[in-house]
Design an enzyme around this catalytic site. Structure first.
Site, PDB file in Angstrom:
ATOM      1  N   GLU A 161      -9.920 -10.155 -10.713  1.00 27.56           N
ATOM      2  CA  GLU A 161     -10.343 -10.194  -9.572  1.00 27.56           C
ATOM      3  C   GLU A 161     -11.585  -9.064  -9.278  1.00 27.56           C
ATOM      4  O   GLU A 161     -11.672  -8.491  -8.104  1.00 27.56           O
ATOM      5  CB  GLU A 161      -9.255  -9.750  -8.444  1.00 27.56           C
ATOM      6  CG  GLU A 161      -7.949 -10.494  -8.431  1.00 27.56           C
ATOM      7  CD  GLU A 161      -7.034 -10.197  -7.723  1.00 27.56           C
ATOM      8  OE1 GLU A 161      -6.945  -9.703  -6.683  1.00 27.56           O
ATOM      9  OE2 GLU A 161      -5.664 -10.715  -7.858  1.00 27.56           O
ATOM     10  N   HIS A 168       1.350   3.165  -7.946  1.00 26.56           N
ATOM     11  CA  HIS A 168       0.747   4.080  -6.990  1.00 26.56           C
ATOM     12  C   HIS A 168       0.747   5.383  -7.720  1.00 26.56           C
ATOM     13  O   HIS A 168       0.002   6.507  -6.944  1.00 26.56           O
ATOM     14  CB  HIS A 168       1.839   4.312  -5.814  1.00 26.56           C
ATOM     15  CG  HIS A 168       1.973   3.094  -4.968  1.00 26.56           C
ATOM     16  ND1 HIS A 168       0.910   2.490  -4.448  1.00 26.56           N
ATOM     17  CD2 HIS A 168       2.989   2.141  -5.146  1.00 26.56           C
ATOM     18  CE1 HIS A 168       1.299   1.265  -3.715  1.00 26.56           C
ATOM     19  NE2 HIS A 168       2.892   1.020  -4.406  1.00 26.56           N
ATOM     20  N   ARG A 181      -7.845   6.446   8.592  1.00 25.42           N
ATOM     21  CA  ARG A 181      -8.091   5.245   7.949  1.00 25.42           C
ATOM     22  C   ARG A 181      -8.421   4.116   9.041  1.00 25.42           C
ATOM     23  O   ARG A 181      -7.498   3.954   9.662  1.00 25.42           O
ATOM     24  CB  ARG A 181      -7.066   4.628   7.022  1.00 25.42           C
ATOM     25  CG  ARG A 181      -7.499   3.784   5.906  1.00 25.42           C
ATOM     26  CD  ARG A 181      -6.398   3.416   5.067  1.00 25.42           C
ATOM     27  NE  ARG A 181      -6.600   1.928   4.846  1.00 25.42           N
ATOM     28  CZ  ARG A 181      -7.561   1.627   3.951  1.00 25.42           C
ATOM     29  NH1 ARG A 181      -8.148   2.230   3.251  1.00 25.42           N
ATOM     30  NH2 ARG A 181      -7.503   0.285   3.781  1.00 25.42           N
TER      31      ARG A 181
HETATM   32  N1  GLN Z   1      -3.182 -10.028  -6.390  1.00 34.86           N
HETATM   33  C1  GLN Z   1      -3.346  -8.772  -5.738  1.00 34.86           C
HETATM   34  C2  GLN Z   1      -4.160  -7.696  -6.598  1.00 34.86           C
HETATM   35  O1  GLN Z   1      -3.571  -7.491  -7.686  1.00 34.86           O
HETATM   36  C3  GLN Z   1      -2.278  -8.529  -4.962  1.00 34.86           C
HETATM   37  C4  GLN Z   1      -2.285  -7.440  -4.092  1.00 34.86           C
HETATM   38  C5  GLN Z   1      -1.060  -7.030  -3.154  1.00 34.86           C
HETATM   39  O2  GLN Z   1      -0.214  -7.456  -3.324  1.00 34.86           O
HETATM   40  N2  GLN Z   1      -1.366  -6.313  -2.052  1.00 34.86           N
HETATM   41  O3  GLN Z   1      -4.581  -6.879  -6.138  1.00 34.86           O
END
Ligand code: GLN
Ligand code: ZN
Length: 769
Positions: free
Chosen positions: A499, A709, A530
């Site tokens: 991505e 996270h 934010r």
């Molecule tokens: N496919 C997205 C990613 O990996 C999913 C993001 C999400 O679940 N918010 O970033």
């Protein structure tokens, strides 16, 4: 029409400023670039400007108390002295004024001064995308008036000569939004008397300053309330009636429903209701309103960005105006916090589209004009706005860019079979097992890999035109190739392309679909400093061309392992946008689903054997009232299935959700019929999988084993242990091994070792089972 003075007011105004001044100032203060006094100065200027804007627009009252450096619920907590001990020294907790840095530490764990501590929990405010700081409550908690900021703000406004109405979160909604300390049980209502003592004191002080009206926000009255909470409303407001101010009880985000009689009977001087979400309640409220009370009708949509149909609303309110006379007030449905500041900043938005919209600044004019329209005191300016409103409605109804014949026809031609896969999961799974050839405990990731500074820079340069299309393509392809190489080296079973080319999971698709528009400055506060810029879903949705196929096909060409295609699902595409209000959300969602369905089919055609359709927003779309859940879930599930069901049995459909409270919606999750679902579970020790186990969830599950996270690298034993726990609830051949969510916010030096451990964990699991 009767000649009355209809009072116009708002429940609150965006505090971020037209250029996000609040964000820039607070962040500069946190970094140490500006002084406390500079920050306070920016706050004063924002308040002064916002009051001035309200007054110049012609509102009869300006609203004070909606300003916050971080969050208005936190402000109420400070007012009540609800400051957990970990943030402040004993004397700050028990006397004197709570310091601004203490507030910032509560909000974000640290501030320019004071010891850092774990921040308070943050969660979404009712069904909005605004996050508030959850008040921390405990048995025997004491409250005291611990902040005088509100009074200073009132003085500022009075000094400017404004007619002031003060707004505060109401005592019961504040308690409702609060939470007991972990591991403690608490009847929150046992704290009510202490809370009311402080409210009584606040109201006294406001009265002493000369304030006539105080708006107490009680959106909890739009929810299904337990009986003891309903009773508590009576107790609380009978107690507060002693205060020498007039109280306006404000309910929004929904109708009063079964709380209608309760709300009407409370001893307050006025009631504000949401006539956008619940227009059907206005008549009965008018019928039953006691003769000394005012009814503030929230007739301008505070949650969306469409221009109001003033003619229609005027007609709808004519009877109420006739009967209530001066006791009818006009307002937006809720605080304007939830919409962008000023449409005039959008100099690049197409003129026709722009004529259909109203942001916060424009909604002030609409409110004032509507108040004058219903009271029959129309000015030339009102006539102009009325005409513009009618013209906008007409142009919106007829516009070619909204209504696409083919989209309507395609929707009309849908049958039940279109949202059904060919065979049941059991048969599909067998075929997929053969085609994909995956081992037991297959490993995969959720989609994104680290968005490095280089990737962001390339995207920025491409957008600015300083990086050519070809060069940009080459850069992204290089990123994809690198991501594939790393995954192969790690030995991951089902790969992703990473991505790199995506700015945001909604924006990326919205920009390529017809029916979506994007603003340049349409910022809305999400939490603290934010802000987010939701797209505007204005028209019929269709897909002019394939959106992701070239990237995914390229990625697949580099490897023999199956490459997972990656899409954002229809519910999430809907939920994270401002959505058109001229047709049901369910219809818009179905249109998005069809556009995505085409993409899913094209990916299959291009040789992609697994496709993930992310739905992280499915749960947050749940309506506030339980009675409306099943309707929502029905169309949401259907939309997902519609997007997923165009492929053959051999193509494996995945979905992903970044949460794991599934107990109350597990049957709907199962009804999605995704072959594989990946969810967030690592921090809950797999306990959250219980819902799936108890329900006998039939399809495959990837419970996250890696908390993305955190920068920590999870070790092998830990992940093996988590999967063993999962295996107690789910049969082995249906388990996947993956992180909790996408990895775009992490660094490669965290991701590579973490995934190496994850792959090793899967190997050990295979040896054990
Ligand atoms: N496919 C997205 C990613 O990996 C999913 C993001 C999400 O679940 N918010 O970033
Ligand atoms: Zn996620």
């Amino acid at each position: 029409m009767a000649l009355n003075m209809t009072v116009s007011h708002i429940l609150g105004y965006p505090r971020i400023g037209g250029n996000r001044q609040l964000k820039h100032a607070t962040e500069a203060y946190w970094k140490g670039d500006i002084q406390r006094s500079d920050l306070e100065q920016v706050g004063r200027e924002l308040r002064r400007d916002n009051w001035q804007i309200q007054r110049e627009a012609g509102l009869d009252l300006v609203t004070v108390g909606d300003f916050a450096f971080y969050d208005q619920v936190l402000n109420t907590s400070l007012l009540l002295g609800a400051v957990p001990h970990r943030f402040a020294a004993e004397d700050e907790v028990t006397r004197g004024e709570v310091d601004l840095d203490t507030a910032f530490r509560m909000a974000r764990g640290r501030a320019p001064s004071g010891e850092s501590a774990a921040a308070c929990e943050m969660t979404k405010y009712f069904d909005t995308n605004y996050h508030y700081l959850v008040p921390e409550l405990h048995a025997g908690q004491r409250f005291r008036l611990a902040s005088t900021r509100l009074f200073s703000e009132v003085e500022e406004a009075l000094a400017e000569g404004h007619a002031v109405k003060v707004v505060l979160t109401g005592p019961l909604s504040w308690l409702w939004l609060g939470k007991e300390r972990a591991g403690e049980t608490l009847d929150r209502l046992s704290l009510l008397d202490g809370v009311l003592d402080v409210y009584a004191e606040v109201l006294q002080r406001l009265a002493a300053l000369g304030v006539e009206w105080v708006q107490l926000d009680e959106p909890a009255l739009a929810l299904d309330l337990p009986g003891n909470w309903k009773a508590a409303y009576e107790r609380a407001y009978f107690r507060l009636r002693a205060a020498p101010v007039k109280l306006l009880l404000a309910v929004y985000f929904g109708g009063l429903g079964d709380n209608l009689s309760l709300a009407l009977g409370l001893p307050v001087d006025g009631l504000h209701v949401d006539a956008v979400r619940a227009p059907q309640e206005v008549d009965s409220l008018v019928d039953r309103l006691l003769p000394h009370k005012v009814l503030s009708v929230g007739a301008i949509d505070g949650r969306n960005i469409w221009r109001t149909d003033l003619v229609e609303v005027r007609e709808r309110l004519a009877a109420a105006a006739q009967r209530l006379g001066e006791r009818l007030w006009i307002a937006p449905s809720c605080s304007l916090l939830h919409v962008p500041v000023d449409l005039e900043s959008e100099t690049e938005l197409d003129a026709e589209l722009k004529s259909w919209l109203a942001f916060a600044r424009q909604k002030l004019d609409e409110t004032v004009t509507l108040a004058r329209l219903v009271s029959g005191r129309v000015t030339a300016e009102d006539e102009r706005l009325l005409a513009a409103s009618s013209q906008a409605q007409a142009s919106r109804r007829a516009s070619q860019r909204i209504h696409q014949q083919q989209v309507a026809e395609r929707l009309a031609g849908l049958s039940e079979a279109d949202s059904q896969r060919d065979s049941d999961y059991i048969q599909r799974a067998e075929i997929q097992r053969r085609v994909l050839g995956l081992p037991l405990f297959p490993t995969t990731t959720i989609g994104s890999f680290p968005q490095t500074t280089e990737i962001r820079a390339a995207r920025r340069q491409h957008k600015a035109g300083t990086l050519s299309d070809d060069d940009y393509q080459a850069r992204m392809k290089a990123e994809i190739a690198e991501a594939v190489r790393i995954q192969e080296q790690l030995g991951i079973d089902m790969l992703v392309h990473g991505e790199a080319e995506r700015n945001d999971m909604v924006e990326y698709f919205g920009e390529q679909l017809d029916g979506y528009a994007f603003t340049r400055f349409g910022w809305v506060q999400s939490y603290g400093s934010r802000c987010v810029k939701p797209p505007i879903l204005y028209g019929d949705v269709s897909r002019p061309r394939a959106m992701t196929v070239a990237w995914s096909a390229y990625a697949q060409s580099l490897t023999g392992a199956p490459m997972k295609g990656m899409l954002t699902g229809p519910v999430t595409m809907l939920q994270w946008a401002f959505v058109r209000d001229d047709q049901p959300r369910s219809v818009t969602c179905r249109q998005i689903a069809l556009a995505l369905r085409d993409e899913v089919c094209d990916l299959e055609q291009a040789g992609i054997r697994a496709i993930q359709i992310d739905e992280p927003a499915l749960r947050e779309g749940l309506p506030l009232r339980r009675s409306e859940w099943s309707h929502y879930l029905e169309w949401a599930v259907e939309a997902f299935r519609l997007s997923a069901s165009g492929v053959t049995d051999a193509t494996q459909i995945h979905t992903h959700m970044c949460y794991s409270e599934f107990n109350d919606i597990i049957d709907s999750i199962a009804a999605l019929d995704a072959d594989v679902i990946t969810i967030e579970t690592s921090r809950s020790n797999m306990e959250l999988l219980d819902a799936f186990g108890d329900f006998d969830y039939p399809n495959e599950i990837g419970p996250g084993v890696y908390d993305i996270h955190s920068p920590n690298i999870p070790d092998v034993d830990w992940m093996v242990a988590l999967m063993e726990k999962a295996a107690e609830r789910i049969s082995l051949e249906r388990l996947w091994v993956n992180p909790d969510c996408g990895l775009k916010t992490r660094h490669w030096d965290e991701v590579t070792p973490a995934l190496a451990n994850m792959v090793e964990a899967a190997r050990q699991l295979r040896r054990r089972h």
